[in-house]
Design a protein around this motif. Sequence first.
Motif, mmCIF file in Angstrom:
data_model
loop_
_atom_site.group_PDB
_atom_site.id
_atom_site.type_symbol
_atom_site.label_atom_id
_atom_site.label_comp_id
_atom_site.label_asym_id
_atom_site.label_seq_id
_atom_site.Cartn_x
_atom_site.Cartn_y
_atom_site.Cartn_z
ATOM 1 N N SER A 16 11.160 5.273 -7.863
ATOM 2 C CA SER A 16 11.295 3.645 -7.718
ATOM 3 C C SER A 16 10.284 3.065 -7.041
ATOM 4 O O SER A 16 9.934 3.812 -6.039
ATOM 5 C CB SER A 16 12.699 3.446 -7.318
ATOM 6 N N PRO A 17 10.049 1.945 -7.069
ATOM 7 C CA PRO A 17 9.258 1.192 -6.010
ATOM 8 C C PRO A 17 9.802 1.244 -4.542
ATOM 9 O O PRO A 17 8.814 1.546 -3.638
ATOM 10 C CB PRO A 17 9.258 -0.458 -6.252
ATOM 11 N N GLU A 18 10.974 1.393 -4.261
ATOM 12 C CA GLU A 18 11.429 1.666 -2.886
ATOM 13 C C GLU A 18 10.930 3.071 -2.462
ATOM 14 O O GLU A 18 10.574 3.287 -1.363
ATOM 15 C CB GLU A 18 12.932 1.367 -2.874
ATOM 16 N N GLN A 19 11.378 4.128 -3.358
ATOM 17 C CA GLN A 19 10.969 5.423 -2.926
ATOM 18 C C GLN A 19 9.290 5.567 -2.744
ATOM 19 O O GLN A 19 8.891 6.459 -1.677
ATOM 20 C CB GLN A 19 11.511 6.186 -3.960
ATOM 21 N N PHE A 20 8.506 4.842 -3.405
ATOM 22 C CA PHE A 20 7.069 5.115 -3.413
ATOM 23 C C PHE A 20 6.786 4.292 -1.960
ATOM 24 O O PHE A 20 5.877 4.871 -1.122
ATOM 25 C CB PHE A 20 6.407 4.380 -4.559
ATOM 26 N N GLN A 21 7.177 3.307 -1.684
ATOM 27 C CA GLN A 21 7.009 2.528 -0.357
ATOM 28 C C GLN A 21 7.253 3.328 0.692
ATOM 29 O O GLN A 21 6.944 3.284 1.680
ATOM 30 C CB GLN A 21 7.835 1.273 -0.263
ATOM 31 N N ARG A 22 8.711 3.983 0.760
ATOM 32 C CA ARG A 22 9.092 4.786 1.814
ATOM 33 C C ARG A 22 8.187 6.035 2.040
ATOM 34 O O ARG A 22 8.048 6.497 3.280
ATOM 35 C CB ARG A 22 10.632 5.571 1.572
ATOM 36 N N LEU A 23 7.735 6.585 1.035
ATOM 37 C CA LEU A 23 7.009 7.770 1.066
ATOM 38 C C LEU A 23 5.345 7.402 1.865
ATOM 39 O O LEU A 23 5.107 8.148 2.466
ATOM 40 C CB LEU A 23 6.513 8.333 -0.353
ATOM 41 N N LEU A 24 4.952 6.203 1.344
ATOM 42 C CA LEU A 24 3.742 6.021 1.969
ATOM 43 C C LEU A 24 3.998 4.936 3.371
ATOM 44 O O LEU A 24 2.850 4.669 3.820
ATOM 45 C CB LEU A 24 3.007 4.974 0.764
#
Length: 315
Positions: A128-136
């Motif tokens: 999800s967008p949130e998961q992508f942002q947390r990873l980066l």
Amino acid sequence: MKVFVGWVVTYVLCLAVVKKMWSSRYLRSHLTRSLYMNMLSPNQAPYWEVSHQWYLCDKEKLSEDLEPIFIQSFLDQGTQTFLNRSIEKSGWLSIQLYHSFMSSVFSMFMSRTSINGLLGRGSMFVFSPEQFQRLLKIGPDWKSHRLLDLGAGDGEVTKVMSPHFEEIYVTEMSQTMIWQLQKKKYRVLHIEEWQRTGFQYDVISCLNLLDRCHQPVTLLKEMRSVLEPTRGRVILALVLPFHPYVENGGKWEKPSEIMEVNGSVWEEQVNSLAAVFQEAGFVVEAFTRLPYLCEGDMYNDYYVLDDAVFVLRPV
Ligand SMILES: C[S@@+](CC[C@H](N)C(=O)[O-])C[C@H]1O[C@@H](n2cnc3c(N)ncnc32)[C@H](O)[C@@H]1O
Ligand SMILES: *[C@@H]1O[C@H](CO)[C@@H](O)[C@H](O)[C@H]1NC(C)=O
Ligand SMILES: *[C@@H]1O[C@H](CO)[C@@H](O)[C@H](O)[C@H]1NC(C)=O
């Protein structure tokens, strides 16, 4: 002629079976869902009962370097939206029958990926967008210049990352997928061209591609050579256990280059991958375990594979 008649008879028989299954699907969703399904097949439990397993990691099995940088993910709202939508779609009988009929015709000469591209079905979900942002480790407003998404499929996963970038480049092997990507207005580069444009990319995504291409080791090194050398990051997803094979038309082939991944469980394979990335000039900055989801068809509400998702920094 005989073959054709035989084929039609088989198809009608299949339809009869499907019709029978369909009434059970109806029962499942409207009447006695849990009871009836548990009798049929215990592993068809609703996703909110089984999904916690998708994210588990036994940190004790991780190497010393990797243990502190594991990010624990969970079933968030974006993932639920995808799953709910997928369950709803697999319930549309006439569309599912049409897809099934068309796939059985095209599968004689086309790869599964290309058929999905042609029919516009079987979209995938990685994060999800949130998961992508947390990873980066970025905020929702973070912006950068160039994204390169290698093996982008139909571009649905690209769409999750794209709000953060001014220019979005993609590559694809399958022609029908290229049409889908052009429809979404991404800049499609040829698979032999992206290494030589002279551009540097701020983020390169390589999602579920290393096990589906002929030269995974070369690909890693090429990514390293076009990545912005200080702030640049690679986001890489790989289905574990690692089973490399390449789609060619309707056939499956062994890849021409061997990438050494050892270990039997998820954590061991992750440890071994860190060494592969290091060899190509990367160090793992963060990683997580996520389900790699695919829209369902008339037999299943959705499909799920086991992904390891890494953020790689150039060294
Ligand atoms: C499993 S799909 C992944 C799609 C998407 N990235 C995702 O994560 O859902 C792999 C895709 O890579 C494409 N592909 C295979 N070899 C490739 C190559 N050498 N360069 C670019 N794309 C390739 C295939 O056509 C397929 O669509
Ligand atoms: C998905 O469906 C479940 C069960 O019907 C519901 O509880 C949940 O709120 C839905 N989630 C989203 C994000 O639509
Ligand atoms: C598996 O990989 C690890 C890490 O790369 C290495 O230390 C180990 O010797 C390998 N084991 C085998 C059996 O190849």
